[in-house]
Design an enzyme around this catalytic site. Structure first.
Site, PDB file in Angstrom:
ATOM      1  N   THR A 194       0.819  -1.213   0.000  1.00 29.72           N
ATOM      2  CA  THR A 194       0.000   0.000   0.000  1.00 29.72           C
ATOM      3  C   THR A 194       0.851   1.260   0.000  1.00 29.72           C
ATOM      4  O   THR A 194       1.997   1.256   0.452  1.00 29.72           O
ATOM      5  CB  THR A 194      -0.968   0.026   1.205  1.00 29.72           C
ATOM      6  OG1 THR A 194      -1.702   1.255   1.173  1.00 29.72           O
ATOM      7  CG2 THR A 194      -0.234  -0.046   2.525  1.00 29.72           C
ATOM      8  N   ARG A 195       0.260   2.303  -0.539  1.00 31.44           N
ATOM      9  CA  ARG A 195       0.852   3.636  -0.407  1.00 31.44           C
ATOM     10  C   ARG A 195      -0.230   4.613   0.022  1.00 31.44           C
ATOM     11  O   ARG A 195      -0.126   5.804  -0.211  1.00 31.44           O
ATOM     12  CB  ARG A 195       1.527   4.073  -1.719  1.00 31.44           C
ATOM     13  CG  ARG A 195       0.624   4.069  -2.915  1.00 31.44           C
ATOM     14  CD  ARG A 195       1.393   4.310  -4.200  1.00 31.44           C
ATOM     15  NE  ARG A 195       0.629   3.888  -5.350  1.00 31.44           N
ATOM     16  CZ  ARG A 195      -0.072   4.701  -6.143  1.00 31.44           C
ATOM     17  NH1 ARG A 195      -0.106   5.991  -5.908  1.00 31.44           N
ATOM     18  NH2 ARG A 195      -0.734   4.227  -7.174  1.00 31.44           N
ATOM     19  N   HIS A 199      -8.474   2.238   4.700  1.00 32.51           N
ATOM     20  CA  HIS A 199      -9.869   2.460   5.052  1.00 32.51           C
ATOM     21  C   HIS A 199     -10.578   1.108   5.141  1.00 32.51           C
ATOM     22  O   HIS A 199      -9.971   0.058   4.957  1.00 32.51           O
ATOM     23  CB  HIS A 199     -10.526   3.398   4.027  1.00 32.51           C
ATOM     24  CG  HIS A 199      -9.923   4.779   4.027  1.00 32.51           C
ATOM     25  ND1 HIS A 199     -10.011   5.621   5.117  1.00 32.51           N
ATOM     26  CD2 HIS A 199      -9.194   5.429   3.094  1.00 32.51           C
ATOM     27  CE1 HIS A 199      -9.380   6.758   4.835  1.00 32.51           C
ATOM     28  NE2 HIS A 199      -8.868   6.664   3.628  1.00 32.51           N
ATOM     29  N   HIS A 202     -10.115  -1.623   2.384  1.00 38.03           N
ATOM     30  CA  HIS A 202      -8.847  -2.349   2.389  1.00 38.03           C
ATOM     31  C   HIS A 202      -8.741  -3.284   3.586  1.00 38.03           C
ATOM     32  O   HIS A 202      -8.182  -4.375   3.497  1.00 38.03           O
ATOM     33  CB  HIS A 202      -7.677  -1.376   2.345  1.00 38.03           C
ATOM     34  CG  HIS A 202      -7.556  -0.690   1.021  1.00 38.03           C
ATOM     35  ND1 HIS A 202      -7.474   0.662   0.894  1.00 38.03           N
ATOM     36  CD2 HIS A 202      -7.554  -1.198  -0.229  1.00 38.03           C
ATOM     37  CE1 HIS A 202      -7.411   0.967  -0.382  1.00 38.03           C
ATOM     38  NE2 HIS A 202      -7.466  -0.137  -1.087  1.00 38.03           N
ATOM     39  N   ARG A 288      -7.828  -3.353  -7.188  1.00 39.78           N
ATOM     40  CA  ARG A 288      -8.127  -2.657  -8.440  1.00 39.78           C
ATOM     41  C   ARG A 288      -7.029  -1.643  -8.727  1.00 39.78           C
ATOM     42  O   ARG A 288      -6.533  -1.001  -7.823  1.00 39.78           O
ATOM     43  CB  ARG A 288      -9.461  -1.915  -8.309  1.00 39.78           C
ATOM     44  CG  ARG A 288     -10.625  -2.823  -8.057  1.00 39.78           C
ATOM     45  CD  ARG A 288     -11.787  -2.065  -7.457  1.00 39.78           C
ATOM     46  NE  ARG A 288     -12.554  -1.324  -8.447  1.00 39.78           N
ATOM     47  CZ  ARG A 288     -12.603  -0.009  -8.550  1.00 39.78           C
ATOM     48  NH1 ARG A 288     -11.927   0.747  -7.724  1.00 39.78           N
ATOM     49  NH2 ARG A 288     -13.348   0.565  -9.464  1.00 39.78           N
TER      50      ARG A 288
END
Ligand code: ZN
Length: 391
Positions: A194-195, A199, A202, A288
């Site tokens: 992740t970057r 929330h 996720h 996505r």
């Protein structure tokens, strides 16, 4: 309990110690010097620690060409992103293949490049094949166009770790995450790249994956990112907040990945998966528009690209996820795969709306974001660490 084998079979270790360390430090005084930028420093460390196994250095011409054209190293091993060391033609002129080059971060000696070849390359061809576009507006392509016209290839030896290291407590090399997973008795480990702040959508994806694994590695990138991505320090605070309140500590590891983002979308999804395999993960979550930017890639391109490989070529198993949200009728988190209801029953917020709320100091709906996470972001706004444009 056996963890997944590193990519290419062996975990590379190019960090030298003892007499070889002393010998190279002494010899470096007479070597030509090359100052590295943030991307190259990050790549140097990733190579040395085995995160890029089986790479032992910056790519030579044969590997470069096969990686760009067919996502394989010259020996056929799957690899999707060129890992190169670009220099200007003036710099290339004073370097001789067969000689060592001292690699510096400002005044600090980091390591040595055992230069075996230098070669020119076609930037637009790399842009088109790796990034899928030749537009300089793409942040990865822009970096490519701005870098030097020559590439240096050869194995590296790391002498000193880069300075100015942040998040020391969350930094673990592949050998360290592997040791930690073994200690915990984990064999099936799922990695989440992740970057962004995490929330509910996720969190749901991570927990779905954790249901079929022994453990979760939350592995945010803290290397160079776009200037409008949420700063790493804010993101780390948001991860701490959500992990403390909603994740079982015995099943979760937060560790940072010092890699630089390329924003190469589908190709970077493969790259990210192979890196996590080296860290000891058996499964990798692909959401996505993984590692995408703007509208350069189709929503599911990063899923489809996995079909261009035999599963055994990659070794790590991708877990594909669709758009997820809270559904009022389902009464829980769901996705376009699992929920049959109308979209007006889904709690979804546009990025703009989330920014408006956080900027105004208001919590988004609890179905969208955990209040503990939202408070970290609100606080970051308030401290003006974040421009309102970027959560
Ligand atoms: Zn539903």
């Amino acid at each position: 309990m056996k963890l997944i084998t590193p990519h290419g079979g062996t975990l590379v270790n190019r960090e030298v110690h003892g007499s070889e360390h002393a010998r190279l430090i002494e010899a470096s005084v007479a070597m030509p010097r090359l100052e590295l930028n943030a991307r190259a420093i990050s790549d140097l460390e990733m190579i040395a620690t085995g995160a890029y196994s089986p790479l032992e250095g910056f790519m030579g011409e044969a590997d470069y060409h096969t990686v760009v054209s067919s996502m394989r190293l010259a020996n056929g091993v799957a690899w999707s992103i060129p890992v190169t060391l670009p220099v200007s033609s003036e710099q290339a002129d004073r370097l001789r293949a067969g000689a060592d080059v001292a690699l510096y971060q400002s005044e600090q000696l980091l390591g040595v490049l055992h230069l075996t070849e230098k070669f020119t390359y076609h930037k637009q061809a790399e842009a088109q094949l790796v990034y899928g576009t030749i537009e300089a507006a793409h942040p990865g392509v822009r970096v490519l166009y701005e870098q030097g016209d020559w590439l240096l290839g050869g194995r590296i030896s790391l002498l000193n770790r880069p300075g100015n290291i942040s998040f020391v407590q969350y930094r673990r090399d592949p050998a360290q995450t592997r040791a930690l997973f073994r200690e915990r008795g984990w064999r099936r480990v799922v990695a989440f790249q992740t970057r962004n702040p995490v929330h509910r959508a996720h969190e749901y994806i991570q927990k779905c994956a954790l249901e079929i694994a022994d453990g979760l590695l939350l592995h945010p990138i803290v290397g160079e990112t776009k200037s409008d991505d949420v700063p790493a320090a804010v993101r780390i605070r948001s991860y701490e907040a959500i992990l403390n309140h909603y994740y079982p500590p015995t099943r979760t590891v937060l560790s940072v990945l010092p890699a630089a983002m390329r924003y190469a979308g589908p190709r970077e999804a493969i790259f990210h998966a192979l890196i996590r395999k080296n860290y000891g993960c058996s499964h990798f979550i692909v959401g996505r528009d993984h590692a995408g930017v703007g509208n350069y890639y189709g929503t599911y391109d990063a899923h489809h690209i996995f079909d261009e490989f035999e599963p055994a070529e990659l070794g790590i198993t991708p877990l594909f996820f669709d758009h997820t949200f809270y559904c009022r009728v389902c009464g829980g988190m769901a996705s376009t795969k699992t929920c049959p209801h109308e979209t007006n029953e889904h709690v979804t917020l546009s990025g703009t709306r989330v920014r408006e709320l956080l900027g105004a100091g208001e919590l988004p709906p609890i179905e969208f974001s955990r209040p503990e996470v939202a408070r970290v972001l609100i606080e970051a706004y308030r401290d003006s660490k974040l421009e309102p444009a970027i959560v």
